[in-house]
Design an enzyme around this catalytic site. Structure first.
Site, PDB file in Angstrom:
ATOM      1  N   HIS A   1       0.872  -1.173   0.000  1.00  0.00           N
ATOM      2  CA  HIS A   1       0.000   0.000   0.000  1.00  0.00           C
ATOM      3  C   HIS A   1       0.916   1.231   0.000  1.00  0.00           C
ATOM      4  O   HIS A   1       2.020   1.186   0.543  1.00  0.00           O
ATOM      5  CB  HIS A   1      -0.825  -0.056   1.285  1.00  0.00           C
ATOM      6  CG  HIS A   1      -1.899   0.983   1.416  1.00  0.00           C
ATOM      7  ND1 HIS A   1      -1.637   2.278   1.760  1.00  0.00           N
ATOM      8  CD2 HIS A   1      -3.244   0.908   1.259  1.00  0.00           C
ATOM      9  CE1 HIS A   1      -2.767   2.970   1.821  1.00  0.00           C
ATOM     10  NE2 HIS A   1      -3.763   2.152   1.515  1.00  0.00           N
TER      11      HIS A   1
ATOM     12  N   LYS B   1     -10.283  -0.153  10.722  1.00  0.00           N
ATOM     13  CA  LYS B   1     -10.444  -1.382   9.937  1.00  0.00           C
ATOM     14  C   LYS B   1     -10.828  -2.567  10.824  1.00  0.00           C
ATOM     15  O   LYS B   1     -10.922  -3.699  10.366  1.00  0.00           O
ATOM     16  CB  LYS B   1      -9.151  -1.698   9.174  1.00  0.00           C
ATOM     17  CG  LYS B   1      -8.868  -0.693   8.044  1.00  0.00           C
ATOM     18  CD  LYS B   1      -7.666  -1.103   7.243  1.00  0.00           C
ATOM     19  CE  LYS B   1      -7.070   0.028   6.454  1.00  0.00           C
ATOM     20  NZ  LYS B   1      -7.798   0.359   5.224  1.00  0.00           N
TER      21      LYS B   1
ATOM     22  N   CYS C   1      -4.776   2.415  -3.672  1.00  0.00           N
ATOM     23  CA  CYS C   1      -3.522   2.916  -3.079  1.00  0.00           C
ATOM     24  C   CYS C   1      -2.376   1.935  -3.312  1.00  0.00           C
ATOM     25  O   CYS C   1      -1.507   1.760  -2.436  1.00  0.00           O
ATOM     26  CB  CYS C   1      -3.654   3.208  -1.588  1.00  0.00           C
ATOM     27  SG  CYS C   1      -4.887   4.438  -1.218  1.00  0.00           S
TER      28      CYS C   1
ATOM     29  N   GLN D   1      -4.209  -4.986   7.310  1.00  0.00           N
ATOM     30  CA  GLN D   1      -5.198  -5.940   6.788  1.00  0.00           C
ATOM     31  C   GLN D   1      -5.146  -7.289   7.502  1.00  0.00           C
ATOM     32  O   GLN D   1      -5.864  -8.206   7.111  1.00  0.00           O
ATOM     33  CB  GLN D   1      -4.996  -6.152   5.276  1.00  0.00           C
ATOM     34  CG  GLN D   1      -5.187  -4.912   4.431  1.00  0.00           C
ATOM     35  CD  GLN D   1      -6.634  -4.400   4.407  1.00  0.00           C
ATOM     36  OE1 GLN D   1      -7.556  -5.049   4.900  1.00  0.00           O
ATOM     37  NE2 GLN D   1      -6.815  -3.222   3.852  1.00  0.00           N
TER      38      GLN D   1
ATOM     39  N   ASP E   1       3.416  -4.066   8.141  1.00  0.00           N
ATOM     40  CA  ASP E   1       2.170  -3.315   7.959  1.00  0.00           C
ATOM     41  C   ASP E   1       1.041  -4.323   8.153  1.00  0.00           C
ATOM     42  O   ASP E   1       0.784  -5.159   7.282  1.00  0.00           O
ATOM     43  CB  ASP E   1       2.145  -2.710   6.548  1.00  0.00           C
ATOM     44  CG  ASP E   1       0.803  -2.070   6.212  1.00  0.00           C
ATOM     45  OD1 ASP E   1      -0.151  -2.225   6.999  1.00  0.00           O
ATOM     46  OD2 ASP E   1       0.710  -1.431   5.148  1.00  0.00           O
TER      47      ASP E   1
HETATM   48  N1  PMP Z   1      -1.640  -0.524   4.736  1.00  0.00           N
HETATM   49  C1  PMP Z   1      -2.578  -1.296   4.179  1.00  0.00           C
HETATM   50  C2  PMP Z   1      -2.211  -2.676   3.731  1.00  0.00           C
HETATM   51  C3  PMP Z   1      -3.869  -0.804   4.034  1.00  0.00           C
HETATM   52  O1  PMP Z   1      -4.809  -1.560   3.449  1.00  0.00           O
HETATM   53  C4  PMP Z   1      -4.171   0.507   4.494  1.00  0.00           C
HETATM   54  C5  PMP Z   1      -5.559   1.089   4.337  1.00  0.00           C
HETATM   55  N2  PMP Z   1      -6.163   0.862   3.103  1.00  0.00           N
HETATM   56  C6  PMP Z   1      -3.154   1.252   5.067  1.00  0.00           C
HETATM   57  C7  PMP Z   1      -1.903   0.704   5.179  1.00  0.00           C
HETATM   58  C8  PMP Z   1      -3.377   2.651   5.551  1.00  0.00           C
HETATM   59  O2  PMP Z   1      -4.268   2.715   6.595  1.00  0.00           O
HETATM   60  P1  PMP Z   1      -4.842   4.108   7.078  1.00  0.00           P
HETATM   61  O3  PMP Z   1      -5.382   4.807   5.863  1.00  0.00           O
HETATM   62  O4  PMP Z   1      -5.903   3.742   8.053  1.00  0.00           O
HETATM   63  O5  PMP Z   1      -3.720   4.865   7.700  1.00  0.00           O
END
Ligand code: PMP
Length: 416
Positions: free
Chosen positions: A130, A233, A372, A210, A207
């Site tokens: 991401h 999430k 993203c 998910q 990270d």
């Molecule tokens: N890493 C991953 C794998 C994600 O899916 C996301 C959110 N889509 C993020 C980071 C970022 O999370 P946040 O927008 O809540 O900071």
């Protein structure tokens, strides 16, 4: 693997707790909310907790010598302890509240990164990250002259671990990987990757945006130095996330943001930072979101992460099967047994935004775009894709509705 007859949980039993899930849109379409990788919905228990805090316990934390401030501080620190237990961190100061996963990763890049990464050093990430786990490292590389390298993915959508082995060297300062791809759904062998990173003397960040909401996470077993995730999430309020950090590293790192709360003492000449976690929680923290996250953790614990994980894998398998029947679907990522509750796909000759728009007419909420993860989409040779993503409150019936809506989309485009 669960079957329709042996489901580990009954989603219907939870749905009444989620007011938003009974939404009917466009006149008569029940909402099928399948965009949980973007953000999840909240049960009454979390919403009530937030209201209760504002109505009865709210004040700033760690400041007042008054009754309300004590209450608010106790609830905030209780939430930290709930997070600690939930991810099995060794101690509470290793749990830092941030505004989200993105902020947690940026904190590491600015604080640990600026202090430890030099020109010529290498930062290894993967092709499936991401942007939250790639842009901060590009920024760090720009500031320091370090180099960002990418572990490629195989045709199947798994990390190429041989390529990773060939890439890791004494130049590697950091390995930063996602536990679960937010596009492919791939579950990565993070424990193994962390081990190999440590063998090379590198620091490892996971990270876990998910993974933490969907499967049991034990940060001590993973042995990563940093683990980042977001509250929204996993049914918590938006505006709170967590950085888990190994205590020795947190103690050695300089603070990132300066301000109130993060100091032991300030003089006209400078300041002395507080110990973790306060050192990394400058200013008024996300008090109520953190307490709400604690309530979300209580809810998840009652169900059990093992059941949630198994149930979501059932929905993923079902989604693959019903979409295959529809035909003309290209799945992104590996077979269902190697992924979490995320099913991304493209439909032959139909733009992802058109698909999502027509599904919306059927009440089905899915994501369309690059999610993203632009480098990953480039690697896959596409500009955009669709993504359905599940949580434990989704039902097999919703997966059927989703497939029916995809079928209807194909019919509409065939007529054109
Ligand atoms: N890493 C991953 C794998 C994600 O899916 C996301 C959110 N889509 C993020 C980071 C970022 O999370 P946040 O927008 O809540 O900071």
């Amino acid at each position: 693997m669960a079957t329709a007859e042996t489901l580990p949980l009954n989603a219907e039993a939870f749905r009444n707790d989620f007011p938003i899930l009974s939404t009917v849109l466009h006149g008569d379409q029940p909402l099928a909310y399948l965009d949980n990788a973007a953000t999840t919905q909240r049960p009454r228990q979390v919403i009530d907790k937030v209201v209760e805090v504002y109505e009865r316990h709210y004040a700033n934390v760690h400041r007042g010598i008054h009754w309300l401030s004590d209450q608010s501080t106790d609830l905030f620190e209780e939430a930290r302890e709930k997070v600690r237990q939930f991810i099995n961190a060794g101690s509470a100061p290793e749990v830092i509240f941030t505004t989200g996963c993105t902020m947690a990763i940026n904190l590491v890049a600015r604080s640990w990164g600026d202090a430890n990464v030099r020109a010529g050093d290498e930062i290894i990430i993967t092709e499936m990250e991401h942007h939250s786990n790639s842009v901060p490292w590009h920024q760090l590389a720009e500031r320091t002259g370090a180099v960002v390298r990418h572990v490629p993915i195989t045709e199947e959508g798994l990390l190429d671990l041989d390529a990773f082995d060939a890439m890791v060297s004494e130049r590697t300062r950091l390995v930063a990987i996602t536990a679960v791809s937010n596009v492919l759904g791939t579950i990565n062998p993070v424990q193994e990757i962390v081990r190999r990173a440590h063998d090379a003397g590198a620091v490892a960040l996971v990270d876990a945006a998910q993974s933490v909401p969907h499967e049991k996470t034990d940060v001590q077993a993973i042995d990563a130095d940093f683990v980042a995730f977001s509250g929204h999430k996993m049914m918590g309020p938006s505006g709170v996330g967590v950085l888990y950090g190994r205590l020795a590293l947190l103690e050695a790192m300089p603070p990132f943001l300066g301000g109130g709360s993060m100091i032991r003492r300030v003089t006209l000449d400078g300041f002395e930072p507080a110990d973790p976690p306060a050192k990394f929680e400058a200013g008024t923290p996300p008090i109520v979101p953190a307490i709400g996250l604690g309530a979300a953790i209580d809810y998840l614990n009652k169900i059990g992460l093992d059941k949630i994980h198994e149930y979501e894998r059932f929905l993923t398998t079902q989604a693959h099967a019903v979409l295959e029947e529809v035909g003309g679907v290209r799945f992104l990522g590996p077979a269902p047994e190697k992924k979490a509750g995320i099913v991304s796909f493209t439909l032959d000759g139909i733009h992802a935004h058109d698909v999502a728009q027509i599904l919306d007419r059927h009440g089905v909420a899915i994501r369309a775009g690059h999610h993203c993860a632009m480098p990953l989409h480039k690697r896959l040779g596409i500009a955009a894709s669709n993504r359905a993503s599940f949580y434990f409150y989704n039902t097999p019936g919703e997966v059927e509705t989703f497939a029916e809506a995809v079928r209807a989309t194909k019919r509409i485009f065939r007529r054109r």
